[in-house]
Design an enzyme around this catalytic site. Structure first.
Site, mmCIF file in Angstrom:
data_model
loop_
_atom_site.group_PDB
_atom_site.id
_atom_site.type_symbol
_atom_site.label_atom_id
_atom_site.label_comp_id
_atom_site.label_asym_id
_atom_site.label_seq_id
_atom_site.Cartn_x
_atom_site.Cartn_y
_atom_site.Cartn_z
ATOM 1 C CG ASP A 260 -2.283 0.191 1.070
ATOM 2 O OD1 ASP A 260 -2.639 1.217 0.471
ATOM 3 O OD2 ASP A 260 -3.066 -0.672 1.501
ATOM 4 C CG ASP B 262 -4.679 5.359 0.851
ATOM 5 O OD1 ASP B 262 -5.509 4.490 1.169
ATOM 6 O OD2 ASP B 262 -4.686 6.510 1.328
ATOM 7 C CD GLU C 125 -8.971 3.939 -1.596
ATOM 8 O OE1 GLU C 125 -9.797 3.535 -0.776
ATOM 9 O OE2 GLU C 125 -8.112 4.799 -1.313
ATOM 10 C CG HIS D 178 -8.744 -1.682 4.569
ATOM 11 N ND1 HIS D 178 -8.459 -1.836 3.238
ATOM 12 C CD2 HIS D 178 -8.415 -0.414 4.867
ATOM 13 C CE1 HIS D 178 -7.977 -0.712 2.754
ATOM 14 N NE2 HIS D 178 -7.936 0.171 3.731
ATOM 15 C CG ASP D 179 -11.378 1.598 3.624
ATOM 16 O OD1 ASP D 179 -10.837 1.609 4.745
ATOM 17 O OD2 ASP D 179 -10.808 2.000 2.600
#
Ligand code: NOJ
Length: 559
Positions: free
Chosen positions: A97, A205, A254, A332-333
């Site tokens: 990430d 990200d 993302e 994870h969000d």
């Protein structure tokens, strides 16, 4: 030309919660290394590791204090090197990430930027985005009324500067100023550092927020002034040309809220920006716009199945033959997918299998989120203190200010918070679920006694076994490059499609809801035989047109 990353199967690891290797209750790199074989046996060959950098952990590592250092919570640079070596030894790849949009406020760049007496202030001030206060009737006001992604105002006042700095996430995550060439130079150096260590790619990200509207107009919440602005493509192209392309990496961007119109610009075959993107098109298809107490993603409503299907269809169509698509249910969000779009109680097993069948025969590169393969569910947190996520605490206050009771606010958090998907991996039914020898950093889900890897490895009909079969089938039959036809996009309950793969066709028929339904085959079924199913084979064969709650079937036909 076919690229190596079109054939990978990605497994996303939330490092903090995957496996504790040193007994401090926090997942770490040695722990992850010890579990690479689980990932490989599942059928994935690439690991996306959530941020492993030194960080004060305001946002579990998305707030980076030192881009060149591994957080002591997770190990050392040597551990990281070992991770890369161990993965490569197994023929696996490592994607890390990378946070380009902001740093921690504890990063030395920000420390210098926010203090006019700092010897390097001159150089670092414009690494960030500063604006003078607005004054109204003698009162100091923020430069704009924008609301950030964690529900808080996007500006924080800094006394030494007598200015506000911009942060679209928490106030401990100041946004970098990508208009500043020195920022771009510094971030390229960071990328090169990790490429030299041997990583195979990056998940970028918040990659569509790099540019801001520097006119700073008022707007509420104002996302359009810091999302997907045309100039951010220039920054990404620069990175692509200079860093990504020459190293043959895989780049996953993302880009929450990105449109299919923008898709080719990001992930078209001739784009140098990303190889694929994460857009969340299908992720919140169950919000209730009438809920004003816990609004937005927090407002749980009826699942809009056509919306989910159409998102998959739209993105597939936008990219088909021209670019590349990633497929995933969640990360994870989001809440855990079986709790979100399935049923984590009575029909847990059926709905978890149905979700696997409806996703993993679609073309593109799949991303499996840790724990999904065993059907990990949302966590029934009882008290506000059980939560860990920075976003939760601001939003709780917002809900109360909107007039919701403590119970209503808590229920919204329980249903929708990101912490649901961040609880420790459930390896076995022991005290700390095999995750750690000691009390983990966040509570283990109580259901680990019956939802765990060990148990599912022993059972032939388990969800884990379905994942293994699906992923191996996908690889064997080159499903990533298959040709999909969706049926009944408007139907409120079904999720049906045909996938033409290398040597065979797959027909997936699913009831996405709890109510039983009758459905005809959308095409001539001759030649198809039942291959995977969520109920029992006999029933599925005898009553081919009737589907029980969350029942799904996959038929296969040799061509
Ligand atoms: C997106 C990440 O997925 C999320 O977890 C994080 O909080 C924000 N970006 C900020 O970095």
């Amino acid at each position: 030309m076919r690229k190596w990353w079109q054939d990978i199967i990605i497994y996303q690891v939330y490092l903090r919660s995957f496996q504790d290797g040193n007994g401090d209750g926090i997942g770490d790199l040695p722990g992850l290394i010890s579990r690479l074989d689980h990932i490989k046996t599942l059928g994935a060959d690439t690991v996306w590791v959530s941020p492993h950098y030194d960080s004060p952990m305001d946002d579990n590592g998305y707030d980076i204090r030192d881009f060149h250092k591994v957080s002591p919570d997770y190990g050392s640079l040597d551990d990281f090197r070992r991770l890369v070596a161990e993965a490569h030894k197994r023929g696996m790849k490592i994607i890390i990430d990378m946070v380009l949009n902001h740093t921690s406020d504890e990063h030395p760049w920000f420390q210098a930027a926010k203090d006019p007496t700092h010897p390097e202030h001159g150089h670092f001030r414009d690494f960030y985005i500063w604006q003078e206060p607005k004054w109204e009737k003698g009162e100091r006001k923020r430069p704009t009324n924008w609301t950030g992604f964690f529900g808080n105002p996007t500006w924080t006042y800094n006394e030494l500067m007598d200015e506000y700095y911009l942060h679209i996430f928490s106030k401990k995550m100041p946004d970098l100023n990508w208009r500043n060439k020195a920022v771009r130079k510094a971030m390229k150096k960071v990328l090169r550092f990790w490429i030299d260590i041997g990583v195979d790619g990056f998940r970028l990200d918040a990659a569509n927020h790099l540019e801001k509207n520097w006119d700073f107009p008022d707007a509420s919440p104002g996302y359009e002034h810091f999302s997907s602005l045309p100039k951010h493509h220039e920054y990404l192209q620069e990175l692509g040309e200079e860093i990504f392309e020459p190293h043959d990496l895989v780049i996953i961007g993302e880009s929450g809220g990105a449109s299919t119109k923008e898709a080719l610009q990001y992930a078209g075959f001739d784009s140098e920006e990303f190889d694929m993107l994460i857009h969340f098109g299908h992720c919140w298809a169950d919000t209730d716009s009438k809920n004003t107490l816990t609004p937005g993603k927090w407002a749980k409503g009826e699942i809009d199945v056509p919306k989910i299907k159409k998102s998959f269809a739209r993105w597939h169509e936008a990219l088909q033959g021209k670019g590349w698509n990633a497929i995933y249910w969640h990360n994870h969000d989001h809440p855990r997918i079986v709790s979100h779009y399935g049923d984590d109680a009575r029909y847990w097993k059926e709905s978890a299998k149905m979700l696997a069948l409806t996703l993993y025969l679609l073309p593109g590169t799949p991303i499996v989120y840790y724990g999904e393969e065993i059907g990990m569910t949302n966590v029934d947190y009882e008290r506000l203190e059980d939560f860990r996520d920075v976003e939760v605490f601001t939003e709780y206050e917002n809900f109360r200010a909107n007039g919701s009771s403590h119970e209503v606010a808590m229920q919204a958090l329980r249903d929708r918070s990101r912490d649901n998907a961040r609880s420790p991996m459930q390896w076995n039914g022991d005290k700390h679920a095999g995750f750690s020898q000691t009390t983990p950093w966040m509570p283990v889900n109580k259901n680990h006694v019956h939802i765990n890897v060990k148990d599912q490895l022993e059972k032939e009909e388990s969800l884990l076994k379905v994942y293994q079969r699906l992923l191996s089938e996908r690889r064997k039959e080159d499903v990533a490059h298959g040709d999909v036809t969706f049926f009944g996009l408007e139907h409120p309950e079904t999720f049906n499609y045909l996938l033409r793969a290398k040597t065979c066709d797959y027909l997936v028929l699913a009831n996405f809801k709890e109510t039983p339904l009758e459905m005809e085959f959308p095409i001539d079924p001759s030649g198809f035989r039942l291959f995977l199913y969520t109920s029992d084979r006999k029933r599925a064969e005898k009553k081919a047109t009737s589907f029980g709650p969350y029942e799904a079937r996959m038929y296969k036909r040799k061509r």
